[in-house]
Write a protein that holds these residues in place. Sequence first.
Motif, PDB file in Angstrom:
ATOM      1  N   PHE A  38       0.816  -1.219   0.000  1.00 44.73           N
ATOM      2  CA  PHE A  38       0.000   0.000   0.000  1.00 44.73           C
ATOM      3  C   PHE A  38       0.851   1.271   0.000  1.00 44.73           C
ATOM      4  CE2 PHE A  38      -2.991  -3.031   2.233  1.00 44.73           C
ATOM      5  CZ  PHE A  38      -3.774  -3.229   1.113  1.00 44.73           C
ATOM      6  N   ALA A  39       1.885   1.319   0.847  1.00 46.61           N
ATOM      7  CA  ALA A  39       2.731   2.516   0.909  1.00 46.61           C
ATOM      8  C   ALA A  39       3.454   2.780  -0.415  1.00 46.61           C
ATOM      9  CB  ALA A  39       3.729   2.388   2.063  1.00 46.61           C
ATOM     10  N   PRO A  40       4.090   1.767  -1.050  1.00 44.10           N
ATOM     11  CA  PRO A  40       4.712   2.019  -2.364  1.00 44.10           C
ATOM     12  C   PRO A  40       3.707   2.431  -3.438  1.00 44.10           C
ATOM     13  CG  PRO A  40       5.590   0.012  -1.401  1.00 44.10           C
ATOM     14  CD  PRO A  40       4.443   0.425  -0.547  1.00 44.10           C
ATOM     15  N   THR A  41       2.496   1.870  -3.368  1.00 50.17           N
ATOM     16  CA  THR A  41       1.473   2.241  -4.356  1.00 50.17           C
ATOM     17  C   THR A  41       1.084   3.706  -4.208  1.00 50.17           C
ATOM     18  OG1 THR A  41       0.604  -0.029  -4.363  1.00 50.17           O
ATOM     19  CG2 THR A  41      -0.832   1.708  -5.215  1.00 50.17           C
ATOM     20  N   ILE A  42       0.878   4.134  -2.973  1.00 55.76           N
ATOM     21  CA  ILE A  42       0.535   5.540  -2.728  1.00 55.76           C
ATOM     22  C   ILE A  42       1.679   6.452  -3.171  1.00 55.76           C
ATOM     23  CG2 ILE A  42       0.053   7.232  -0.910  1.00 55.76           C
ATOM     24  CD1 ILE A  42      -1.350   4.921   0.613  1.00 55.76           C
ATOM     25  N   TYR A  43       2.911   6.039  -2.894  1.00 58.65           N
ATOM     26  CA  TYR A  43       4.067   6.850  -3.289  1.00 58.65           C
ATOM     27  C   TYR A  43       4.216   6.894  -4.808  1.00 58.65           C
ATOM     28  CZ  TYR A  43       8.765   8.837  -3.084  1.00 58.65           C
ATOM     29  OH  TYR A  43       9.867   9.657  -3.230  1.00 58.65           O
ATOM     30  N   LEU A  44       3.879   5.798  -5.474  1.00 59.03           N
ATOM     31  CA  LEU A  44       3.908   5.763  -6.939  1.00 59.03           C
ATOM     32  C   LEU A  44       2.953   6.799  -7.527  1.00 59.03           C
ATOM     33  CD1 LEU A  44       4.930   4.083  -9.496  1.00 59.03           C
ATOM     34  CD2 LEU A  44       2.757   2.876  -9.302  1.00 59.03           C
ATOM     35  N   VAL A  45       1.723   6.824  -7.003  1.00 56.80           N
ATOM     36  CA  VAL A  45       0.740   7.811  -7.473  1.00 56.80           C
ATOM     37  C   VAL A  45       1.235   9.226  -7.167  1.00 56.80           C
ATOM     38  CG1 VAL A  45      -1.629   8.626  -7.224  1.00 56.80           C
ATOM     39  CG2 VAL A  45      -1.153   6.168  -7.174  1.00 56.80           C
ATOM     40  N   TYR A  46       1.831   9.411  -5.995  1.00 56.80           N
ATOM     41  CA  TYR A  46       2.359  10.719  -5.599  1.00 56.80           C
ATOM     42  C   TYR A  46       3.441  11.192  -6.575  1.00 56.80           C
ATOM     43  CZ  TYR A  46       5.343  13.882  -2.837  1.00 56.80           C
ATOM     44  OH  TYR A  46       6.125  14.922  -2.419  1.00 56.80           O
ATOM     45  N   LEU A  47       4.369  10.289  -6.936  1.00 54.70           N
ATOM     46  CA  LEU A  47       5.463  10.649  -7.840  1.00 54.70           C
ATOM     47  C   LEU A  47       4.968  10.997  -9.242  1.00 54.70           C
ATOM     48  CD1 LEU A  47       8.386   8.150  -7.065  1.00 54.70           C
ATOM     49  CD2 LEU A  47       8.327  10.611  -6.646  1.00 54.70           C
ATOM     50  N   SER A  48       3.823  10.440  -9.637  1.00 52.05           N
ATOM     51  CA  SER A  48       3.329  10.681 -10.995  1.00 52.05           C
ATOM     52  C   SER A  48       2.942  12.143 -11.231  1.00 52.05           C
ATOM     53  CB  SER A  48       2.133   9.771 -11.284  1.00 52.05           C
ATOM     54  OG  SER A  48       1.004  10.141 -10.512  1.00 52.05           O
ATOM     55  N   PHE A  49       2.824  12.936 -10.171  1.00 54.66           N
ATOM     56  CA  PHE A  49       2.475  14.352 -10.312  1.00 54.66           C
ATOM     57  C   PHE A  49       3.704  15.263 -10.228  1.00 54.66           C
ATOM     58  CE2 PHE A  49      -1.344  12.351  -8.434  1.00 54.66           C
ATOM     59  CZ  PHE A  49      -2.236  12.619  -9.456  1.00 54.66           C
ATOM     60  N   PHE A  50       4.904  14.659 -10.287  1.00 54.87           N
ATOM     61  CA  PHE A  50       6.126  15.448 -10.133  1.00 54.87           C
ATOM     62  C   PHE A  50       7.095  15.196 -11.279  1.00 54.87           C
ATOM     63  CE2 PHE A  50       4.405  15.369  -5.904  1.00 54.87           C
ATOM     64  CZ  PHE A  50       4.779  16.582  -5.333  1.00 54.87           C
ATOM     65  N   ASP A  51       7.910  16.216 -11.540  1.00 56.20           N
ATOM     66  CA  ASP A  51       9.052  16.068 -12.428  1.00 56.20           C
ATOM     67  C   ASP A  51      10.240  15.723 -11.536  1.00 56.20           C
ATOM     68  OD1 ASP A  51      10.943  16.131 -14.375  1.00 56.20           O
ATOM     69  OD2 ASP A  51      10.937  18.313 -14.643  1.00 56.20           O
ATOM     70  N   TYR A  52      10.750  14.502 -11.662  1.00 56.50           N
ATOM     71  CA  TYR A  52      11.762  14.015 -10.729  1.00 56.50           C
ATOM     72  C   TYR A  52      12.730  13.109 -11.478  1.00 56.50           C
ATOM     73  CZ  TYR A  52      13.727  11.718  -6.574  1.00 56.50           C
ATOM     74  OH  TYR A  52      14.573  11.231  -5.604  1.00 56.50           O
ATOM     75  N   ASN A  53      14.025  13.279 -11.220  1.00 61.13           N
ATOM     76  CA  ASN A  53      15.039  12.489 -11.921  1.00 61.13           C
ATOM     77  C   ASN A  53      16.068  11.856 -10.989  1.00 61.13           C
ATOM     78  OD1 ASN A  53      16.526  14.668 -11.112  1.00 61.13           O
ATOM     79  ND2 ASN A  53      16.977  15.426 -13.174  1.00 61.13           N
ATOM     80  N   LEU A  54      15.736  11.685  -9.714  1.00 57.66           N
ATOM     81  CA  LEU A  54      16.598  11.071  -8.694  1.00 57.66           C
ATOM     82  C   LEU A  54      17.766  11.964  -8.264  1.00 57.66           C
ATOM     83  CD1 LEU A  54      16.898   7.381  -9.996  1.00 57.66           C
ATOM     84  CD2 LEU A  54      15.448   8.207  -8.159  1.00 57.66           C
ATOM     85  N   ILE A  55      17.974  13.083  -8.958  1.00 61.53           N
ATOM     86  CA  ILE A  55      19.108  13.954  -8.628  1.00 61.53           C
ATOM     87  C   ILE A  55      18.610  15.295  -8.086  1.00 61.53           C
ATOM     88  CG2 ILE A  55      21.151  15.121  -9.532  1.00 61.53           C
ATOM     89  CD1 ILE A  55      21.271  12.910 -11.680  1.00 61.53           C
ATOM     90  N   SER A  56      17.793  15.973  -8.877  1.00 57.25           N
ATOM     91  CA  SER A  56      17.261  17.272  -8.454  1.00 57.25           C
ATOM     92  C   SER A  56      16.034  17.093  -7.576  1.00 57.25           C
ATOM     93  CB  SER A  56      16.909  18.114  -9.681  1.00 57.25           C
ATOM     94  OG  SER A  56      15.913  17.455 -10.453  1.00 57.25           O
TER      95      SER A  56
END
Length: 303
Positions: A38-56
């Motif tokens: 459940f926690a990874p699924t919620i975080y997956l949905v959360y990340l889908s609304f962001f521009d993220y590249n593991l660095i910035s």
Amino acid sequence: MSKTENRIKKRRKNKAVDKLKPYAMVAPAMIFLLAFTFAPTIYLVYLSFFDYNLISKKKFIGLENYERLFKVETTFWVALKNTFAYTIGLLILLIVFSLLLAIWLEKSSVLNAIAQRLMFLPHLCATLTVAAVFQWLMDDKGLLNAVLNFFNLPGLRWLNSSATAMMSVVIISFWKSLGYYTLIMLSSLKSIPAEINEAAALDNAHPVRKFFKITLPLVSPQLFFILITITMGSFKVFDTIRLLTAGGPGESTNTIIYWIYCKAFDGTLKVGLAATAGVVAMLIMGLLTVLYFKSLSKKVHYQ
């Protein structure tokens, strides 16, 4: 305090403990689900609304990832089409042949017992080992083309041609999984009450009629189970593609999960876009599961 009052208190405590026991028993499983599902699924949905590249730092962009996924990323649609092609091909082959082989192996004999054990061996083999063996077999000068040439048939570029690569991957996955699903169907066939088959034999029921009127309805719960299992497993295929073709030639074997991996970790580091594709894949699998239950659950006959 009287003995009666003590007994009443003890009974109340015992009742309270008895009520808590079921929750205590399921607590480890629930904690595991919360932490790793459940926690990874919620975080997956959360990340889908962001521009993220593991660095910035994460930058909120709303639905831009979804818009880009559906309108700009044409390779995503190719990966989706390939995933459906892989799933449908594997579903048909595994369900048909596992049921037929289970019927063939149903009779108890020494030969059938040996065959059952041998058929399960591919499922125990590591995917890396299977990939290495089939890369040799399907090489342009490999054993399979040698057999075709022996019969004066043209050789195939199995894993090296966009026309045959997906078919080759399906064949390899089919070979690896056939024994596992055959044993599931075999156990289902052997669980059919003997008196039902005896009654059919006394009525001189034709084998084909017996199969469709008796055998198929009675094994329908297991067929429904493997239908969902194969579908979910096929949509999550990664290791076979990664080891055999790396999504190629071109985009002919690129699947959703491998597309997500490439976007997130293989050079581009578009984690937000990959998370968006992960959400879409999750929704597709959920929709397929609902469709299966809506359309087929009433046709499943439980004993």
